[in-house]
Design an enzyme around this catalytic site. Sequence first.
Site, PDB file in Angstrom:
ATOM      1  N   SER A   7       6.972  -7.395  -4.753  1.00 30.72           N
ATOM      2  CA  SER A   7       6.869  -8.242  -5.940  1.00 30.72           C
ATOM      3  C   SER A   7       7.886  -7.800  -6.991  1.00 30.72           C
ATOM      4  O   SER A   7       7.830  -6.680  -7.502  1.00 30.72           O
ATOM      5  CB  SER A   7       5.463  -8.156  -6.537  1.00 30.72           C
ATOM      6  OG  SER A   7       5.466  -8.805  -7.792  1.00 30.72           O
ATOM      7  N   HIS A  32       8.383 -11.677  -3.216  1.00 32.41           N
ATOM      8  CA  HIS A  32       7.298 -12.313  -3.976  1.00 32.41           C
ATOM      9  C   HIS A  32       7.705 -12.440  -5.451  1.00 32.41           C
ATOM     10  O   HIS A  32       8.082 -11.462  -6.082  1.00 32.41           O
ATOM     11  CB  HIS A  32       6.046 -11.438  -3.827  1.00 32.41           C
ATOM     12  CG  HIS A  32       4.803 -12.004  -4.430  1.00 32.41           C
ATOM     13  ND1 HIS A  32       3.977 -12.887  -3.754  1.00 32.41           N
ATOM     14  CD2 HIS A  32       4.221 -11.807  -5.636  1.00 32.41           C
ATOM     15  CE1 HIS A  32       2.943 -13.202  -4.522  1.00 32.41           C
ATOM     16  NE2 HIS A  32       3.066 -12.559  -5.680  1.00 32.41           N
ATOM     17  N   ASP A  34       6.528 -13.758  -9.180  1.00 30.90           N
ATOM     18  CA  ASP A  34       5.356 -14.084  -9.995  1.00 30.90           C
ATOM     19  C   ASP A  34       5.756 -14.857 -11.238  1.00 30.90           C
ATOM     20  O   ASP A  34       6.360 -14.304 -12.160  1.00 30.90           O
ATOM     21  CB  ASP A  34       4.652 -12.795 -10.414  1.00 30.90           C
ATOM     22  CG  ASP A  34       3.957 -12.119  -9.247  1.00 30.90           C
ATOM     23  OD1 ASP A  34       3.133 -12.772  -8.594  1.00 30.90           O
ATOM     24  OD2 ASP A  34       4.266 -10.936  -8.984  1.00 30.90           O
ATOM     25  N   MET A  36       4.513 -16.723 -14.557  1.00 33.79           N
ATOM     26  CA  MET A  36       3.346 -16.746 -15.460  1.00 33.79           C
ATOM     27  C   MET A  36       3.674 -17.547 -16.718  1.00 33.79           C
ATOM     28  O   MET A  36       4.773 -17.416 -17.268  1.00 33.79           O
ATOM     29  CB  MET A  36       2.983 -15.317 -15.867  1.00 33.79           C
ATOM     30  CG  MET A  36       2.694 -14.407 -14.694  1.00 33.79           C
ATOM     31  SD  MET A  36       2.318 -12.749 -15.263  1.00 33.79           S
ATOM     32  CE  MET A  36       2.171 -11.886 -13.700  1.00 33.79           C
ATOM     33  N   HIS A  65       4.746 -17.373  -6.502  1.00 32.56           N
ATOM     34  CA  HIS A  65       3.326 -17.368  -6.894  1.00 32.56           C
ATOM     35  C   HIS A  65       3.219 -17.932  -8.310  1.00 32.56           C
ATOM     36  O   HIS A  65       3.577 -17.261  -9.272  1.00 32.56           O
ATOM     37  CB  HIS A  65       2.828 -15.912  -6.812  1.00 32.56           C
ATOM     38  CG  HIS A  65       1.403 -15.722  -7.230  1.00 32.56           C
ATOM     39  ND1 HIS A  65       0.860 -14.469  -7.411  1.00 32.56           N
ATOM     40  CD2 HIS A  65       0.409 -16.613  -7.496  1.00 32.56           C
ATOM     41  CE1 HIS A  65      -0.412 -14.591  -7.767  1.00 32.56           C
ATOM     42  NE2 HIS A  65      -0.709 -15.876  -7.840  1.00 32.56           N
ATOM     43  N   MET A  67       1.378 -18.744 -11.411  1.00 33.95           N
ATOM     44  CA  MET A  67       0.177 -18.511 -12.228  1.00 33.95           C
ATOM     45  C   MET A  67       0.330 -19.358 -13.474  1.00 33.95           C
ATOM     46  O   MET A  67       0.527 -18.864 -14.586  1.00 33.95           O
ATOM     47  CB  MET A  67       0.065 -17.012 -12.542  1.00 33.95           C
ATOM     48  CG  MET A  67      -0.436 -16.201 -11.362  1.00 33.95           C
ATOM     49  SD  MET A  67      -0.062 -14.458 -11.506  1.00 33.95           S
ATOM     50  CE  MET A  67       1.574 -14.444 -10.788  1.00 33.95           C
ATOM     51  N   MET A 136      -6.373 -12.746  -4.388  1.00 34.77           N
ATOM     52  CA  MET A 136      -6.034 -11.851  -5.496  1.00 34.77           C
ATOM     53  C   MET A 136      -7.014 -10.677  -5.476  1.00 34.77           C
ATOM     54  O   MET A 136      -8.225 -10.871  -5.551  1.00 34.77           O
ATOM     55  CB  MET A 136      -6.143 -12.577  -6.845  1.00 34.77           C
ATOM     56  CG  MET A 136      -5.110 -13.665  -7.091  1.00 34.77           C
ATOM     57  SD  MET A 136      -3.394 -13.152  -6.894  1.00 34.77           S
ATOM     58  CE  MET A 136      -3.265 -11.795  -8.067  1.00 34.77           C
ATOM     59  N   ASP A 174      -2.712  -9.776  -2.701  1.00 32.61           N
ATOM     60  CA  ASP A 174      -1.871  -9.560  -3.881  1.00 32.61           C
ATOM     61  C   ASP A 174      -2.618  -8.774  -4.955  1.00 32.61           C
ATOM     62  O   ASP A 174      -3.584  -9.262  -5.529  1.00 32.61           O
ATOM     63  CB  ASP A 174      -1.436 -10.929  -4.435  1.00 32.61           C
ATOM     64  CG  ASP A 174      -0.370 -10.795  -5.519  1.00 32.61           C
ATOM     65  OD1 ASP A 174       0.109  -9.667  -5.750  1.00 32.61           O
ATOM     66  OD2 ASP A 174      -0.023 -11.826  -6.118  1.00 32.61           O
TER      67      ASP A 174
HETATM   68  C1  DX5 Z   1      -0.298  -9.998 -10.501  1.00 28.72           C
HETATM   69  C2  DX5 Z   1       0.795 -10.467  -9.595  1.00 28.72           C
HETATM   70  C3  DX5 Z   1       1.130  -9.513  -8.515  1.00 28.72           C
HETATM   71  C4  DX5 Z   1       1.711  -8.203  -8.993  1.00 28.72           C
HETATM   72  C5  DX5 Z   1       1.376  -7.148  -7.981  1.00 28.72           C
HETATM   73  O1  DX5 Z   1      -0.659 -11.016 -11.364  1.00 28.72           O
HETATM   74  O2  DX5 Z   1       0.415 -11.674  -8.957  1.00 28.72           O
HETATM   75  O3  DX5 Z   1       1.997 -10.097  -7.554  1.00 28.72           O
HETATM   76  O4  DX5 Z   1       3.095  -8.250  -9.187  1.00 28.72           O
HETATM   77  O5  DX5 Z   1       1.757  -5.927  -8.469  1.00 28.72           O
HETATM   78  P1  DX5 Z   1       1.163  -4.555  -7.925  1.00 28.72           P
HETATM   79  O6  DX5 Z   1       1.462  -4.507  -6.452  1.00 28.72           O
HETATM   80  O7  DX5 Z   1       1.853  -3.533  -8.711  1.00 28.72           O
HETATM   81  O8  DX5 Z   1      -0.331  -4.602  -8.156  1.00 28.72           O
HETATM   82 ZN    ZN Z   2       1.661 -12.359  -7.229  1.00 32.46          ZN
END
Ligand code: DX5
Ligand code: ZN
Length: 215
Positions: A7, A32, A34, A36, A65, A67, A136, A174
Amino acid sequence: MPIIAPSLLAADFLEIGKACEMINQSEAAWLHLDVMDGRFVPNISFGTPVIAAIRKATDKILDVHLMIEEPEKYTPLFNEIGANILTVHAEACSHLHRNIQQIKSLGMKAGVALNPHTPLSSIEEVLQDIDVVCIMTVNPGFGGQKFIPSMLSKIERLKKMILTNGYNTQIEIDGGVTLENAPEILNAGADILVAGNTVFGAKDPIKTIELLSKM
Ligand code: DX5
Ligand code: ZN
């Protein structure tokens, strides 16, 4: 062998190009990303211009991903900039079946993520249409959180649902994945491990990806 999806959230954002080079040299099959929006989750990360730049720096599968609220508004744009897998949150979709079809009709793989409290029953009726279910194992919004151990039984139950029905759906995990807990997560039925801090916080990220992928 599991698919490893580092990620980028845990990378040094001043050195995203270097992070991509590291991923290119590693055994990670997916990257990956993320996204947000500060509404669905209490944090804002990066968006389409950054991902469009990353697309030019790697041929790895871009696992995006989302969010975000109203993901359907942005689905065509993420396809245009080169996302391969687009994951939406079940909690953010009033018309999840339609959203899954929209993603697939554009040629991307459809992922659906579930927050820790969201039951598997919320996707039961559309499971056959989902390419990747993202369980999650932390509350989304931040990297570096602790894995929630009760999620192991959720993974096991999802695996059973998939196998019993003969679906091809893959299970992605994740949040809080480490070298220590990866074996039990895989035993529970995971196919894909997302790893942020475990990879980017490691002294040797390439070696860490190799260790994870050989588990
Ligand atoms: C959290 C993200 C994850 C995050 C995981 O909201 O969706 O993908 O980057 O990070 P680690 O592996 O450090 O928990
Ligand atoms: Zn994620």
